[in-house]
Scaffold this motif. Structure first.
Motif, PDB file in Angstrom:
ATOM      1  N   ALA A 114       0.805  -1.223   0.000  1.00 49.06           N
ATOM      2  CA  ALA A 114       0.000   0.000   0.000  1.00 49.06           C
ATOM      3  C   ALA A 114       0.833   1.266   0.000  1.00 49.06           C
ATOM      4  O   ALA A 114       0.379   2.311  -0.481  1.00 49.06           O
ATOM      5  CB  ALA A 114      -0.942  -0.010   1.201  1.00 49.06           C
ATOM      6  N   LYS A 117       1.197   3.572  -3.206  1.00 47.23           N
ATOM      7  CA  LYS A 117       0.166   4.430  -3.784  1.00 47.23           C
ATOM      8  C   LYS A 117       0.420   5.910  -3.503  1.00 47.23           C
ATOM      9  O   LYS A 117      -0.129   6.779  -4.183  1.00 47.23           O
ATOM     10  CB  LYS A 117      -1.214   4.037  -3.265  1.00 47.23           C
ATOM     11  CG  LYS A 117      -1.472   4.380  -1.807  1.00 47.23           C
ATOM     12  CD  LYS A 117      -2.959   4.402  -1.464  1.00 47.23           C
ATOM     13  CE  LYS A 117      -3.595   3.056  -1.644  1.00 47.23           C
ATOM     14  NZ  LYS A 117      -5.027   3.100  -1.260  1.00 47.23           N
ATOM     15  N   GLY A 123       2.345   6.217  -8.208  1.00 49.45           N
ATOM     16  CA  GLY A 123       1.263   5.842  -7.303  1.00 49.45           C
ATOM     17  C   GLY A 123      -0.091   6.307  -7.802  1.00 49.45           C
ATOM     18  O   GLY A 123      -1.088   5.586  -7.682  1.00 49.45           O
ATOM     19  N   TRP A 124      -0.157   7.530  -8.344  1.00 49.43           N
ATOM     20  CA  TRP A 124      -1.428   8.028  -8.873  1.00 49.43           C
ATOM     21  C   TRP A 124      -1.920   7.148 -10.015  1.00 49.43           C
ATOM     22  O   TRP A 124      -3.108   6.802 -10.078  1.00 49.43           O
ATOM     23  CB  TRP A 124      -1.246   9.462  -9.370  1.00 49.43           C
ATOM     24  CG  TRP A 124      -0.809  10.430  -8.321  1.00 49.43           C
ATOM     25  CD1 TRP A 124      -0.879  10.253  -6.961  1.00 49.43           C
ATOM     26  CD2 TRP A 124      -0.226  11.718  -8.525  1.00 49.43           C
ATOM     27  NE1 TRP A 124      -0.375  11.355  -6.319  1.00 49.43           N
ATOM     28  CE2 TRP A 124       0.033  12.282  -7.240  1.00 49.43           C
ATOM     29  CE3 TRP A 124       0.108  12.462  -9.649  1.00 49.43           C
ATOM     30  CZ2 TRP A 124       0.607  13.539  -7.073  1.00 49.43           C
ATOM     31  CZ3 TRP A 124       0.682  13.719  -9.492  1.00 49.43           C
ATOM     32  CH2 TRP A 124       0.925  14.249  -8.216  1.00 49.43           C
ATOM     33  N   MET A 126      -1.216   4.026 -10.559  1.00 44.48           N
ATOM     34  CA  MET A 126      -1.617   2.717 -10.050  1.00 44.48           C
ATOM     35  C   MET A 126      -2.972   2.789  -9.354  1.00 44.48           C
ATOM     36  O   MET A 126      -3.755   1.836  -9.409  1.00 44.48           O
ATOM     37  CB  MET A 126      -0.545   2.172  -9.110  1.00 44.48           C
ATOM     38  CG  MET A 126       0.731   1.761  -9.832  1.00 44.48           C
ATOM     39  SD  MET A 126       1.929   0.899  -8.788  1.00 44.48           S
ATOM     40  CE  MET A 126       2.508   2.236  -7.738  1.00 44.48           C
ATOM     41  N   GLN A 127      -3.266   3.917  -8.702  1.00 46.23           N
ATOM     42  CA  GLN A 127      -4.595   4.089  -8.115  1.00 46.23           C
ATOM     43  C   GLN A 127      -5.661   4.120  -9.201  1.00 46.23           C
ATOM     44  O   GLN A 127      -6.694   3.454  -9.094  1.00 46.23           O
ATOM     45  CB  GLN A 127      -4.642   5.390  -7.313  1.00 46.23           C
ATOM     46  CG  GLN A 127      -3.834   5.390  -6.029  1.00 46.23           C
ATOM     47  CD  GLN A 127      -3.905   6.730  -5.328  1.00 46.23           C
ATOM     48  OE1 GLN A 127      -4.957   7.363  -5.276  1.00 46.23           O
ATOM     49  NE2 GLN A 127      -2.791   7.177  -4.782  1.00 46.23           N
ATOM     50  N   PHE A 133      -3.927  -2.712  -3.488  1.00 41.77           N
ATOM     51  CA  PHE A 133      -2.920  -2.351  -2.492  1.00 41.77           C
ATOM     52  C   PHE A 133      -3.187  -3.100  -1.189  1.00 41.77           C
ATOM     53  O   PHE A 133      -4.306  -3.104  -0.680  1.00 41.77           O
ATOM     54  CB  PHE A 133      -2.933  -0.845  -2.238  1.00 41.77           C
ATOM     55  CG  PHE A 133      -2.563  -0.026  -3.443  1.00 41.77           C
ATOM     56  CD1 PHE A 133      -1.238   0.165  -3.790  1.00 41.77           C
ATOM     57  CD2 PHE A 133      -3.545   0.536  -4.251  1.00 41.77           C
ATOM     58  CE1 PHE A 133      -0.888   0.921  -4.893  1.00 41.77           C
ATOM     59  CE2 PHE A 133      -3.203   1.294  -5.362  1.00 41.77           C
ATOM     60  CZ  PHE A 133      -1.872   1.485  -5.677  1.00 41.77           C
ATOM     61  N   GLN A 349      -6.086  11.630  -1.778  1.00 39.07           N
ATOM     62  CA  GLN A 349      -5.256  10.662  -1.068  1.00 39.07           C
ATOM     63  C   GLN A 349      -5.406  10.836   0.450  1.00 39.07           C
ATOM     64  O   GLN A 349      -5.543   9.863   1.195  1.00 39.07           O
ATOM     65  CB  GLN A 349      -3.791  10.823  -1.476  1.00 39.07           C
ATOM     66  CG  GLN A 349      -2.809   9.968  -0.706  1.00 39.07           C
ATOM     67  CD  GLN A 349      -2.836   8.519  -1.138  1.00 39.07           C
ATOM     68  OE1 GLN A 349      -2.979   8.236  -2.312  1.00 39.07           O
ATOM     69  NE2 GLN A 349      -2.693   7.612  -0.183  1.00 39.07           N
ATOM     70  N   GLY A 354      -7.297   7.006  -1.501  1.00 39.32           N
ATOM     71  CA  GLY A 354      -6.893   6.479  -2.800  1.00 39.32           C
ATOM     72  C   GLY A 354      -8.054   6.467  -3.775  1.00 39.32           C
ATOM     73  O   GLY A 354      -9.210   6.238  -3.393  1.00 39.32           O
ATOM     74  N   GLU A 356      -8.792   4.289  -6.020  1.00 42.68           N
ATOM     75  CA  GLU A 356      -9.447   2.989  -6.171  1.00 42.68           C
ATOM     76  C   GLU A 356     -10.545   2.814  -5.128  1.00 42.68           C
ATOM     77  O   GLU A 356     -11.572   2.160  -5.391  1.00 42.68           O
ATOM     78  CB  GLU A 356      -8.415   1.854  -6.114  1.00 42.68           C
ATOM     79  CG  GLU A 356      -7.954   1.443  -4.740  1.00 42.68           C
ATOM     80  CD  GLU A 356      -6.964   2.399  -4.096  1.00 42.68           C
ATOM     81  OE1 GLU A 356      -6.481   2.089  -2.980  1.00 42.68           O
ATOM     82  OE2 GLU A 356      -6.668   3.450  -4.682  1.00 42.68           O
TER      83      GLU A 356
END
Length: 383
Positions: A114, A117, A123-124, A126-127, A133, A349, A354, A356
């Motif tokens: 995690a 992220k 990280g952005w 992947m979110q 995560f 965030q 996140g 997601e």
């Protein structure tokens, strides 16, 4: 050792492409999440896939990394869980060289820690890509993992979920811990792999199978015959792998055990096979999984098509990064848009944890609205 020019070029190019891509390519699509999470997922998966071709282009075209793939390969477009030994911290990125040829990069999701992220850019993206995560604490991860898998099943968007059952990459320290685990549970000690953690794998397979969103499990063994870049630092030093070998075993879902305990044993058996396979790989000459170097199933893309994809990707992202810098330098509206979108990423965030998670909340909302509408229609008919 000093940072190398080519290592710095590789890392900076990937970072800038992910950072600007998150802002200028993914940013305009974010409002769609509020209206239709399923359409948002369909579009963003394809946008993210264009970035996933960039590391492949850099590794193979710029740095001359050779990729060898043997075994069963993939059935293009099928829904699967991919399990792989975690030889280095970079295996997940190197796998894209395989998936570009044998599958579709837009299908891939990754289970990863995690903390990643929060990394700007990477990280952005992947979110937005809806990667899974985890905190490596099963009590905390189980509910979130179940919610994510149920969401993928609900929207019927195919996925190939990459999982590292070992939980971490192979180093001297992690091998010592694995050996201690082996002694405690009367298991053999491994040299080339770590003993897998089977709880998460079993949960994922059972959940996807229950949701009718799983066609196969792909068991991939990765090996590096000439040199092994263990961490991102090795890439910064310019120590790229000269060759990457993947061996693929495909197991249709109908062949997997039904009971949880048997599925855990099945996973452990695959790791025992990996140990034997890797022992043969590193002790033989030439170092290869298949001395003839041929896959049993041909790739879904020709090498000519793959070469064109890599060339277009390299040209596109190089131009895109340059255009983003020019826009920020020359036009105030571009700078304003940039600040607003970066602010959105940072704020969500801190507030939501996140994108997601926001996506899951939007899906639950629209599902409840649809269910409420169905109930009202049913009540109207009964009256």
């Amino acid at each position: 050792m000093a940072v190398s020019v080519r290592g710095l070029y590789f890392v900076l190019t990937l970072f800038l492409a992910s950072f600007f891509g998150s802002v200028f390519m993914l940013g305009p699509v974010l409002p769609l999440m509020l209206l239709s999470p399923a359409w948002y997922r369909w579009i963003t998966d394809r946008i993210v896939a264009t970035w996933l071709t960039l590391p492949v282009s850099l590794l193979e075209l710029v740095f001359g990394v050779k990729v060898v793939i043997t075994g069963d390969a993939f059935v293009p477009g099928e829904r699967s869980v991919i399990i792989m030994n975690h030889r280095t911290r970079l295996d997940w990125m190197f796998l894209w060289c395989c998936l570009l040829r044998y599958s579709y990069l837009r299908l891939e999701k990754i289970c990863l820690k995690a903390a990643l992220k929060a990394v700007p850019g990477f990280g952005w993206a992947m979110q937005v890509a809806c990667f899974v995560f985890i905190h490596r604490r099963w009590e905390k991860d189980k509910e979130h993992l179940g919610n994510m898998l149920d969401y993928f099943c609900d929207i019927r968007e195919p996925l190939q979920l990459l999982l590292f059952p070992e939980g971490t990459d192979l180093t001297e320290n992690t091998r010592v811990r694995s050996d201690e685990f082996a002694v405690q549970h009367h298991l053999p000690k491994y040299q080339h792999v770590l003993h897998p953690r089977t709880t998460g794998f079993t949960f994922i397979v059972e959940r996807l199978r229950k949701g009718d969103n799983l066609d196969a499990v792909h068991d991939i063994t990765v090996a590096y015959p000439k040199n092994i870049p263990q961490t991102e630092r090795h890439l910064m030093l310019g120590l790229f792998p000269r060759e990457i070998h993947f061996h693929v075993r495909r197991y249709p879902v109908a062949t997997l055990p039904a009971a949880s305990a048997e599925l855990e044993s099945w996973c452990r058996e695959r790791w025992a096979e990996k140990e034997s396979r890797l022992q043969d790989f590193y002790s033989g000459q030439p170092r290869a999984f298949d001395r003839e170097g041929a896959a049993r199933v041909p790739p879904c893309k020709s090498e000519l098509r793959v070469a064109l994809i890599k060339a277009v990707s390299l040209l596109y992202w190089t131009g895109f990064i340059a255009l983003c810098f020019a826009g920020l330098w020359l036009w105030a509206p571009v700078r304003l848009y940039f600040l607003v979108v970066v602010g959105v990423y940072v704020a969500q965030q801190k507030m939501a944890g996140g994108l997601e998670l926001v996506e899951l909340a939007c899906h639950r909302y629209w599902t409840s609205v649809a269910a409420s509408g169905d109930d009202k229609m049913a009540d109207g008919k009964t009256q």
